[in-house]
Scaffold this motif. Structure first.
Motif, mmCIF file in Angstrom:
data_model
loop_
_atom_site.group_PDB
_atom_site.id
_atom_site.type_symbol
_atom_site.label_atom_id
_atom_site.label_comp_id
_atom_site.label_asym_id
_atom_site.label_seq_id
_atom_site.Cartn_x
_atom_site.Cartn_y
_atom_site.Cartn_z
ATOM 1 N N GLU A 43 -41.394 31.506 2.608
ATOM 2 C CA GLU A 43 -42.789 31.147 2.910
ATOM 3 C C GLU A 43 -43.668 31.211 1.658
ATOM 4 O O GLU A 43 -44.576 30.421 1.481
ATOM 5 C CB GLU A 43 -43.360 32.089 3.983
ATOM 6 C CG GLU A 43 -42.853 31.733 5.377
ATOM 7 C CD GLU A 43 -43.273 32.752 6.414
ATOM 8 O OE1 GLU A 43 -44.083 33.637 6.091
ATOM 9 O OE2 GLU A 43 -42.787 32.668 7.557
ATOM 10 N N VAL A 44 -43.376 32.181 0.787
ATOM 11 C CA VAL A 44 -44.204 32.339 -0.417
ATOM 12 C C VAL A 44 -43.864 31.275 -1.456
ATOM 13 O O VAL A 44 -44.721 30.534 -1.933
ATOM 14 C CB VAL A 44 -44.005 33.747 -1.036
ATOM 15 C CG1 VAL A 44 -44.688 33.838 -2.393
ATOM 16 C CG2 VAL A 44 -44.548 34.816 -0.098
ATOM 17 N N VAL A 45 -42.566 31.165 -1.771
ATOM 18 C CA VAL A 45 -42.166 30.318 -2.906
ATOM 19 C C VAL A 45 -42.219 28.834 -2.543
ATOM 20 O O VAL A 45 -42.572 28.002 -3.367
ATOM 21 C CB VAL A 45 -40.758 30.721 -3.395
ATOM 22 C CG1 VAL A 45 -40.340 29.877 -4.579
ATOM 23 C CG2 VAL A 45 -40.745 32.196 -3.789
ATOM 24 N N LEU A 46 -41.868 28.523 -1.301
ATOM 25 C CA LEU A 46 -41.847 27.097 -0.913
ATOM 26 C C LEU A 46 -43.067 26.726 -0.085
ATOM 27 O O LEU A 46 -43.034 25.799 0.727
ATOM 28 C CB LEU A 46 -40.566 26.794 -0.117
ATOM 29 C CG LEU A 46 -39.246 27.100 -0.838
ATOM 30 C CD1 LEU A 46 -38.059 26.780 0.047
ATOM 31 C CD2 LEU A 46 -39.134 26.310 -2.140
ATOM 32 N N ALA A 47 -44.152 27.461 -0.279
ATOM 33 C CA ALA A 47 -45.364 27.180 0.513
ATOM 34 C C ALA A 47 -45.900 25.791 0.177
ATOM 35 O O ALA A 47 -45.623 25.249 -0.894
ATOM 36 C CB ALA A 47 -46.416 28.228 0.187
ATOM 37 N N GLU A 48 -46.676 25.258 1.121
ATOM 38 C CA GLU A 48 -47.327 23.962 0.914
ATOM 39 C C GLU A 48 -48.315 24.094 -0.256
ATOM 40 O O GLU A 48 -49.134 24.996 -0.268
ATOM 41 C CB GLU A 48 -48.095 23.618 2.201
ATOM 42 C CG GLU A 48 -48.593 22.192 2.268
ATOM 43 C CD GLU A 48 -47.461 21.181 2.485
ATOM 44 O OE1 GLU A 48 -47.612 20.078 1.986
ATOM 45 O OE2 GLU A 48 -46.449 21.517 3.131
ATOM 46 N N LYS A 49 -48.214 23.200 -1.228
ATOM 47 C CA LYS A 49 -49.119 23.342 -2.367
ATOM 48 C C LYS A 49 -50.391 22.524 -2.142
ATOM 49 O O LYS A 49 -50.323 21.428 -1.613
ATOM 50 C CB LYS A 49 -48.426 22.843 -3.643
ATOM 51 C CG LYS A 49 -47.441 23.860 -4.138
ATOM 52 C CD LYS A 49 -46.485 23.342 -5.149
ATOM 53 C CE LYS A 49 -45.322 24.296 -5.264
ATOM 54 N NZ LYS A 49 -44.603 24.497 -3.988
ATOM 55 N N PRO A 50 -51.532 23.063 -2.576
ATOM 56 C CA PRO A 50 -52.770 22.280 -2.416
ATOM 57 C C PRO A 50 -52.747 21.069 -3.348
ATOM 58 O O PRO A 50 -52.175 21.144 -4.432
ATOM 59 C CB PRO A 50 -53.869 23.264 -2.842
ATOM 60 C CG PRO A 50 -53.179 24.250 -3.716
ATOM 61 C CD PRO A 50 -51.758 24.344 -3.235
ATOM 62 N N LEU A 51 -53.357 19.969 -2.921
ATOM 63 C CA LEU A 51 -53.408 18.768 -3.770
ATOM 64 C C LEU A 51 -54.302 19.067 -4.963
ATOM 65 O O LEU A 51 -55.290 19.786 -4.843
ATOM 66 C CB LEU A 51 -53.990 17.595 -2.990
ATOM 67 C CG LEU A 51 -53.215 17.165 -1.747
ATOM 68 C CD1 LEU A 51 -53.854 15.924 -1.141
ATOM 69 C CD2 LEU A 51 -51.757 16.859 -2.086
ATOM 70 N N ILE A 52 -53.967 18.505 -6.131
ATOM 71 C CA ILE A 52 -54.830 18.785 -7.285
ATOM 72 C C ILE A 52 -56.047 17.868 -7.223
ATOM 73 O O ILE A 52 -55.982 16.766 -6.669
ATOM 74 C CB ILE A 52 -54.086 18.639 -8.629
ATOM 75 C CG1 ILE A 52 -53.514 17.241 -8.789
ATOM 76 C CG2 ILE A 52 -53.012 19.674 -8.769
ATOM 77 C CD1 ILE A 52 -52.871 17.037 -10.136
ATOM 78 N N SER A 53 -57.148 18.347 -7.803
ATOM 79 C CA SER A 53 -58.390 17.575 -7.701
ATOM 80 C C SER A 53 -58.381 16.449 -8.724
ATOM 81 O O SER A 53 -57.582 16.435 -9.653
ATOM 82 C CB SER A 53 -59.579 18.488 -7.937
ATOM 83 O OG SER A 53 -59.522 18.959 -9.253
#
Length: 958
Positions: free
Chosen positions: A539-549
């Motif tokens: 859950e920590v390492v493969l978490a959904e990453k936020p889109l970059i601005s």
């Protein structure tokens, strides 16, 4: 023959000869001798021994000779102050010479002789010259006042020269006006607190009239002065803009930029719906474009300023993309700056043009420029979604060129494109993997490793690829090592069976063989996560990453607003506020744009509290409010609002007298009175309450802090964190997160102990550099809260270090009603920058120790306050009995006057007083079996009631 001959002699014994020539009777010989002296002085020889002889030559009608002597005087007066006094008489005489050029020359030289002893002799001649009939003399005298102020400010103020300067703003000659403005601005800059340039619509009108007829320098002085003016409404702002607009077509670029600064500032006050606003936008583009046809150095300055303008108002230049296309003979610094602006202006309408241009640049010979061009293609993909497809194919074409540095930059930007558009362009990964061996730069290697780790499930030989990087693990840079560690852990979580050995190998390399603390810590965290809870690790390492601005390199909005106010100065070229690079005693005044008219920006503030989080718990970082910066730095020009906030609205609760008819019986039976008086005997003392009593009511005698329950309070630690009076102190919360303050994290709370209020802060340095020079300031607020002492951080704050500080507060600051009432806006400065945040303080820190009202007075006041000022609240889930409630509240200076029991429910009658003298009366109903209490509050300023109720709830529930 030219004067160069004077610089070629190097005879010995020259001084003696010069002395003889200076005392010659022939005028020509004298002049020759003085020229020789000046030549020797210029090349650094010491000719101070000739001082008396040169001063004797002052008595002449020859203007050229006079100028030379004055030049000598300026240079040596400092080292020979006693001799310089000899020249004073000549100055006084020259200031009355019939020739205005000589009068002006005398005044100019007087200002340049920085000798204290002489200054008082010069006041009279200067006074005459300020009122001279010739404008040339007046304009020279105006500048002389600023020079004299720099030497001896007190003298200038005592002699009344500042008032004379202010009068010169109304002079008939535009050059005199311009120099008077320049002198006053210069003086005001070194004394930011003095309101010298007291600008009003009449004086602004005079400046605008003078603007058309001044020289270039004069126009710049006047425009800079106009930029510091705050128009009273949008109509005045528009009228100033209309009169400044013609300056945009001036031939001098400095005048153009100063005019742009004024217009950019006043546009803030114009509504976007106005026709004039659109016209102004159209007028601003051509002069900026014209600046780009000047020589390269000027172009660079113009481009740095345009960069700021485009970030603030991209619509001004949105149709002018072509002028920012790079020319083959542009110097590299101009090329890079143009490239930056092209990306800022890129939009769906012009992206095809931009991409074709950027692809061209990527084949140039200049390596730095090519790198930036490739990076620009990636930034365009992230900014304009519709173009992402074309950008990716352009980048792939560039990778096919196999030019090493082009490939590396392309891989770095493709990583960002994957972050912005997940699951869209992953088909290109195969092409990227082919170029793995050619990567030698840390950033490109790290980007490639990230791609392999992130998409390991799509790459068949991901483990082999990462293993190839592992071989030289210790030779890699930290950036690559950290990325490699994370990528292998990701790979293990996606393909656990095949990569067990690989993950163990990298973890032991990172934890046991590495001396880098960051790498070791990350290795240990992964090791523990994987060994104790693989599911959590996933859950920590493969978490959904936020889109970059889209734009990551935009200047922070408050700083951008400040830089817009400095257009045309060094600050706009460095993109730093003046305080960051101007040293010395000059007070650097922070400037900010005026507040936008009719803006609804606060509604869309990104810092709004998330749903479900109560506002009080949400520490908010202040959005960029134009007037806030000025206020925090004491630039407010309005008079302070005095006294408590005036009641503007009241909550109508129906005219139910919650006290029933029972108030009168409060004063009845004495035995009940003794039992009910929780504080023991009423404390004695004189003084008066904070509100005007009604006709016929007695003023309450002041009731100092109750004495009876002092000991009980000392041991009642449930009320607060061991404070003396037992007043409740909330736990510290983060007010300013480190990511919003360049690494400075501030958390804190408020407390009241034995009558003094303090703000308890923890400052944590999460940056990589040492922090020092801390200072704090509050904006005007509802109760006049202000720091009672400077912020004392005794030693510089090293990285990862925290310091706890208790800042004493008082309530004698400027008052301005805030919304919400208990909102406090704070500015904290350190050696890095100024940061802003706002927080809500609990109202009970303002409850004073003498808030216990006499019973007779309580009854009279309760009846006197109108029923519509009464507000009722419910305090739910509180299981205390009446006595505990009473003693708990008393710890926070809410005093029980009396207690009654009516039909099985306890009624507590209480009073409290705020620091600004407002009294609040309360009735608290407590039913033994019911955990909900009913609180009725009566107050002459009913808007306070809501916050008093919050204080009750906070104290009783903690």
């Amino acid at each position: 023959m030219t004067d160069s001959k004077y610089f070629t002699t190097t005879k010995k014994g020259e001084i003696f000869e010069l002395k003889a020539e200076l005392n010659s009777d022939k005028k020509e010989k004298k002049k020759e001798a003085v020229k020789k002296v000046i030549a020797s002085m210029t090349v650094g020889k010491d000719v101070s021994a000739l001082f008396p002889d040169v001063v004797n030559c002052m008595q002449t009608d020859n203007l050229e000779l006079k100028k030379l002597v004055y030049l000598y005087l300026m240079n040596y007066a400092k080292s020979q102050p006693d001799m310089a006094i000899m020249a004073v008489n000549t100055f006084v005489k020259d200031c009355e010479d019939p020739n205005p050029l000589i009068r002006a020359l005398a005044v100019r030289t007087m200002g340049c002789i920085r000798v204290d002893k002489i200054t008082e002799y010069l006041c009279e001649p200067l006074r005459k010259c300020l009122k001279d009939e010739d404008p040339y003399v007046r304009k020279t005298a105006a500048v002389c006042v600023a020079k004299l102020h720099d030497i001896n400010a007190q003298l200038v103020e005592d002699q009344g020269f500042l008032d004379t300067l202010k009068d010169l703003i109304s002079d008939s000659n535009p050059m005199v006006v311009a120099n008077a403005v320049a002198a006053l601005s210069e003086i005001a800059e070194s004394h930011p607190s003095s309101n010298l340039l007291d600008l009003n619509p009449q004086s602004i009108n005079k400046l605008l009239t003078a603007l058309n007829e001044c020289t270039e320098w004069g126009q710049i002085f006047i425009l800079d002065c106009l930029a510091n003016y705050m128009p009273k409404d949008d109509r005045e702002a528009q009228s100033i803009c209309e009169r400044v607009t013609p300056r945009l077509s001036h031939a001098n670029s400095a005048v153009v930029l100063s005019a742009v600064k004024v217009l950019m500032k006043f546009m803030e006050m114009l509504s976007k719906d106005l026709d004039y606003y659109g016209t102004l936008l159209k007028k601003l583009a051509p002069p900026l474009v014209t600046l780009l046809s000047a020589e390269p150095e000027l172009q660079y300055v113009a481009l740095r300023n345009i960069n700021l303008i485009v970030q603030k108002r991209p619509e001004i230049l949105k149709h002018e993309m072509k002028v920012f296309f790079v020319k083959y003979n542009d110097p590299i610094y101009v090329k890079l700056e143009k490239l930056d602006i092209m990306i800022r202006l890129a939009s769906q309408a012009n992206i095809a043009q931009v991409l074709a241009e950027l692809k061209e640049y990527a084949t140039e010979v200049d390596v730095d420029f090519v790198r930036k061009a490739v990076r620009a293609i990636g930034r365009c993909a992230i900014k304009v979604e519709q173009s992402a497809e074309r950008c990716v194919s352009t980048l792939l074409d560039l990778i096919q060129t196999k030019v090493n540095y082009v490939v590396q930059e392309a891989i770095v930007v493709i990583k960002d494109i994957f972050r912005k558009y997940p699951n869209k362009y992953e088909s290109v990964i195969a092409t990227l993997c082919e170029n793995l061996d050619s990567l030698d730069e840390p950033e490109a290697r790290a980007a490639m490793i990230w791609i392999v780790g992130e998409y390991a499930e799509r790459i068949d030989n991901a483990d082999e690829l990462l293993e190839s990087f592992l071989e030289g693990f210790h030779d890699e840079s930290t950036q690559v090592q950290l990325q490699l560690l994370t990528a292998i852990v990701k790979l293990f979580l996606k393909k656990p069976t095949e990569t067990q050995e690989l993950v163990q190998q990298v973890l032991s390399l990172a934890t046991q063989d590495s001396d880098n603390p960051d790498l070791r810590d990350r290795g240990y965290i992964y090791w523990r996560l994987l060994s104790t809870d693989p599911v959590a690790a996933k859950e920590v390492v493969l978490a959904e990453k936020p889109l970059i601005s889209e734009e990551t390199d935009l200047i922070e909005p408050t700083l951008l607003d400040e830089l817009i106010c400095h257009i045309g100065t060094l600050a706009s070229v460095y993109h730093k506020p003046p305080g960051a690079f101007v040293e010395g005693g000059r007070g650097v005044v922070h400037k900010s744009l005026p507040p936008r008219t009719g803006s609804s920006e606060s509604a869309e503030s990104p810092d709004a509290a998330p749903a479900g989080v109560p506002a009080a718990d949400q520490p908010s970082v202040i959005p960029t409010q134009g007037d806030l910066l000025g206020d925090l730095l004491n630039l407010d020009l309005g008079p302070p609002v005095s006294g408590p906030p005036v009641a503007t609205s009241s909550v109508q609760m129906g005219a139910v007298d919650l006290l029933g008819g029972g108030l009168d019986s409060l004063m009845g039976d004495e035995s009940e009175g003794l039992r009910s008086d929780v504080g023991g005997s009423p404390a004695m003392g004189g003084g008066s309450g904070g509100f005007a009593p009604a006709p016929g009511t007695a003023v309450p005698s002041n009731t100092g802090a109750p004495l009876g329950s002092g000991l009980g309070d000392l041991f009642d630690l449930t009320g607060g964190v061991g404070t003396l009076s037992g007043s409740y102190v909330a736990p510290k919360t983060v007010w300013l997160p480190a990511m919003k303050a360049k690494g400075l994290e501030i958390s804190g709370t408020f407390s009241r102990q034995v009558g003094s209020i303090s703000m308890d802060l923890v400052l944590t340095n999460k940056a990589l550099q040492v922090m020092s020079d801390f200072a704090i300031q509050f904006n005007r607020n509802s109760f006049g809260l202000a720091p009672a002492a400077p912020l004392q951080v005794h030693a510089p704050l090293a990285p990862n270090q925290s310091v706890e500080i208790s800042l004493p507060l008082n309530t004698v600051g400027s008052v301005m009603k805030m919304d919400p009432l208990n909102n406090l806006q704070v500015a904290v400065k350190n050696n890095i920058d100024v940061f802003y945040f706002s927080t809500l303080y609990p109202l009970h820190i303002l409850f004073v120790e003498d808030g216990k009202m006499e019973r007779q007075m309580f009854l009279a006041t309760w009846k006197d306050i109108p029923n519509e000022n009464e507000t009722q609240f419910q305090i739910k889930d509180c299981s205390l009995n009446a006595d505990s409630v009473s003693s708990k509240l008393q710890g926070s200076n809410i005093f029980t006057i009396a207690k009654r029991n009516v039909e099985g429910q306890d009624m507590l009658y209480q009073s409290l007083k705020l620091t600004n003298g407002i009294w609040v009366l309360a009735e608290l109903r407590i039913q033994p079996s019911n955990p909900s209490f009913t609180l009725s509050l009566k107050c002459r300023a009913p808007e306070v009631s809501q916050y008093v109720y919050q204080a009750y709830e906070t104290i009783l529930k903690n």
